[in-house]
Structure formats: structure tokens, C-alpha cells
Design an enzyme around this catalytic site. Structure first.
Site, short mmCIF file in Angstrom:
data_model
loop_
_atom_site.label_atom_id
_atom_site.label_comp_id
_atom_site.label_asym_id
_atom_site.label_seq_id
_atom_site.Cartn_x
_atom_site.Cartn_y
_atom_site.Cartn_z
CB SER A 36 -1.33 5.78 -5.50
OG SER A 36 -2.22 6.52 -6.33
N GLY A 251 15.79 14.07 -26.14
CA GLY A 251 16.74 13.22 -26.84
C GLY A 251 16.40 13.06 -28.31
CG ASP A 252 12.94 11.08 -29.58
OD1 ASP A 252 13.86 10.24 -29.65
OD2 ASP A 252 11.83 10.83 -29.10
#
Length: 293
Positions: A36, A251-252
């Protein structure tokens, strides 16, 4: 000249973990992994490959036409696109599922763990791509499997050259399917990890892939890009970010810049140079759609 961008529209939930994943995950205990992470910082952004690429291309002065599907919670995304001056003519909304959701957690070394729910994206193949006036370029980015296959064929049938950038969707396809994508594509872009997988599955090295297309770009992160044209390689050096704030959407941003350069008729290496510059600008800001050129 407009560019059709096939891909996802998604809501991104971005979480920051102040430690290091490597310090929390014990390699010899992976078979009983139960961890967690406390994430004090959390925000929700507009994301998805088609949305982020369209944002980048619009900032540069291009005319993006995202081809994507939203769910019952997608009204705010439609409003967002229209406020940015991005056409929603090919954005379809369905009422039986939620918009795609990405949960992205980043540690202090900018490593990321992502969970992705595709939602409405899995119905993206129901929107066709046809020849139309003013559209001379397209892109296949990560999307539903059926949509990627069918849109590539439809681009090919319509005579619209397109960039094949499978991204995280690459593992969905076997060697024969990837060879078919390459055979129809104008250009192929991958990162170095994806490039190795693409070569392994197709049996074609980077030089061979570039001979079967107009060109191949392999991005190398902080080391720049390899640009392959006609079997010959050149290296485009990186642009260093002024500050490393958030890699989400980098990246986009690069993809949008690539499309802009291709729209202008630039050589592939010059397109990659702009991509590196725009990607560096994105890294220095928070949010995949919250930066300026």
C-alpha cells in the site's frame, strides 16, 4: 490540413508517492505481493492519448480531429475539447458505460505504476474512418483492440497515410497482426522497449521496418530518438527539460509535435526534433493538458 487522431479519451487520476517503489517492493516476495502506498497529493486531469495528442497539436497550430468514445460521464470532456477549440465531430458518447479511467502513481524517481479501465474505449471501433475533404493525415494510438485494427484498415482504404504508434497497446497483437499494421502505415513510432518487442514479434529489425514504411522513430527518453528512413539510422539529440515536474503525457505531447511536423511536410528527423522540444516542455509542468509551447 486536419489530422484524424484515433485513440482514447480518459480521465486521469494522478497520485504522487513521495518514496521509491523499489524500497517498498521486495523482489523475493513478489509471489505474495501486498503493498500500500501513501499518496498525499492527488488530482484528476483530462487525459487519454487522443485527447492529449490533440491538445499538443492544437497548441502548435494544427487542426486535430480526435476519433474517440466517451461514456455517461463524458459531458465535461466534450465541453473541455470545445473550450480548447478542438472539434468533437468524431467524438461519440455512449450511455451504458463510463469513460476510460487511468490511475497513475508516480514515485520520487518518476517511475510510474498505472491501472487502466478501458470503459467506453472498447466501443471505439463503431466509429468509422472514411476519406474526407481536408484530411490528409492520421494516427493510430493506443485504443480498443478492434478499433486499432479496423481504423488502420479504413485509413488504408481511404488513402490517408497514418502514423502507427501502438504504445501500451502493442502487446495485444501478435507478429502477423503487427506486420499487417506496418504494411498499411505511413510511419511507425515506438519507444525503445516497444521497439524491441515489435522487432521480436515481427521478425523485422528497425532497418527493415523503416524500409517497409516512410520511416520509423524509436524514442529513447532522455537520450533523444533514433530516426530510421530507408534502412539508414540518424540520432536526434534530446532537449533537456528545465525542470522535471511530471512525466505524465510527455509521450503524447511528442506525438502531437510529430503530427504537426508531418502536416508541414518536414523531414522525419525535423519532426522528431520538435517532438523532443515539446516533450521537454511538458515534463516541466503538471498535467497532460496543462502546459504551453
Amino acid at each position: 490540413m486536419a489530422a484524424l487522431i484515433c485513440g482514447s479519451l480518459a480521465f486521469d487520476t494522478i497520485m504522487s508517492f513521495e518514496g521509491r517503489f523499489a524500497e517498498q517492493i521486495l523482489p523475493d516476495q513478489l509471489h505474495i505481493l501486498n503493498v500500500s502506498f501513501l499518496v498525499p497529493a492527488l488530482r484528476r486531469d483530462f487525459g487519454g492519448c487522443a485527447g492529449n495528442i490533440a491538445y499538443s497539436l492544437k497548441l502548435l497550430g494544427g487542426e486535430p480531429l480526435p476519433v474517440a468514445t466517451l461514456g455517461i460521464d463524458g459531458d465535461v470532456y466534450v465541453e473541455r475539447l470545445r473550450a480548447l477549440g478542438i472539434s468533437t465531430a468524431f467524438v461519440r458518447q455512449v450511455k451504458d458505460t463510463y469513460t476510460a479511467q487511468a490511475m497513475i502513481m508516480t514515485d520520487r524517481d518518476n517511475n510510474q505504476i498505472t491501472a487502466f479501465h478501458p470503459g467506453a474505449m472498447m466501443q471505439a471501433h463503431e466509429t468509422r474512418v472514411d476519406a474526407m475533404s481536408g484530411v490528409k493525415l492520421g494516427m493510430i494510438s493506443p485504443d480498443g483492440r478492434d478499433a486499432m485494427v479496423q481504423h488502420a484498415q479504413q485509413f488504408h482504404d481511404a488513402g490517408i497515410p497514418f502514423v502507427f504508434d501502438p504504445g501500451q497497446g502493442l502487446p495485444m497483437f501478435d507478429g502477423a497482426e503487427l506486420r499487417a499494421f506496418i504494411g498499411r502505415a505511413g510511419w511507425v513510432t515506438v519507444n525503445d522497449y516497444e521497439g524491441k518487442m515489435l522487432s521480436e514479434r515481427t521478425g523485422w529489425d528497425s532497418a527493415e521496418i523503416s524500409r517497409r514504411t516512410r520511416g520509423l522513430v524509436v524514442t529513447l527518453g532522455a537520450d533523444g530518438c533514433e530516426v530510421w528512413v530507408g534502412g539508414e539510422k540518424s540520432v536526434v539529440p534530446p532537449v533537456r527539460a528545465t525542470e522535471v515536474v511530471d512525466p505524465t503525457g510527455c509521450g503524447d505531447a511528442w506525438r502531437g509535435a510529430l503530427l504537426y511536423g508531418l502536416e508541414q511536410g518536414w523531414p522525419l528527423a525535423k519532426c522528431a526534433e520538435l517532438g523532443n522540444r515539446v516533450g521537454a516542455a511538458k515534463i516541466a509542468t503538471r498535467g497532460p493538458q496543462n502546459w504551453k509551447v
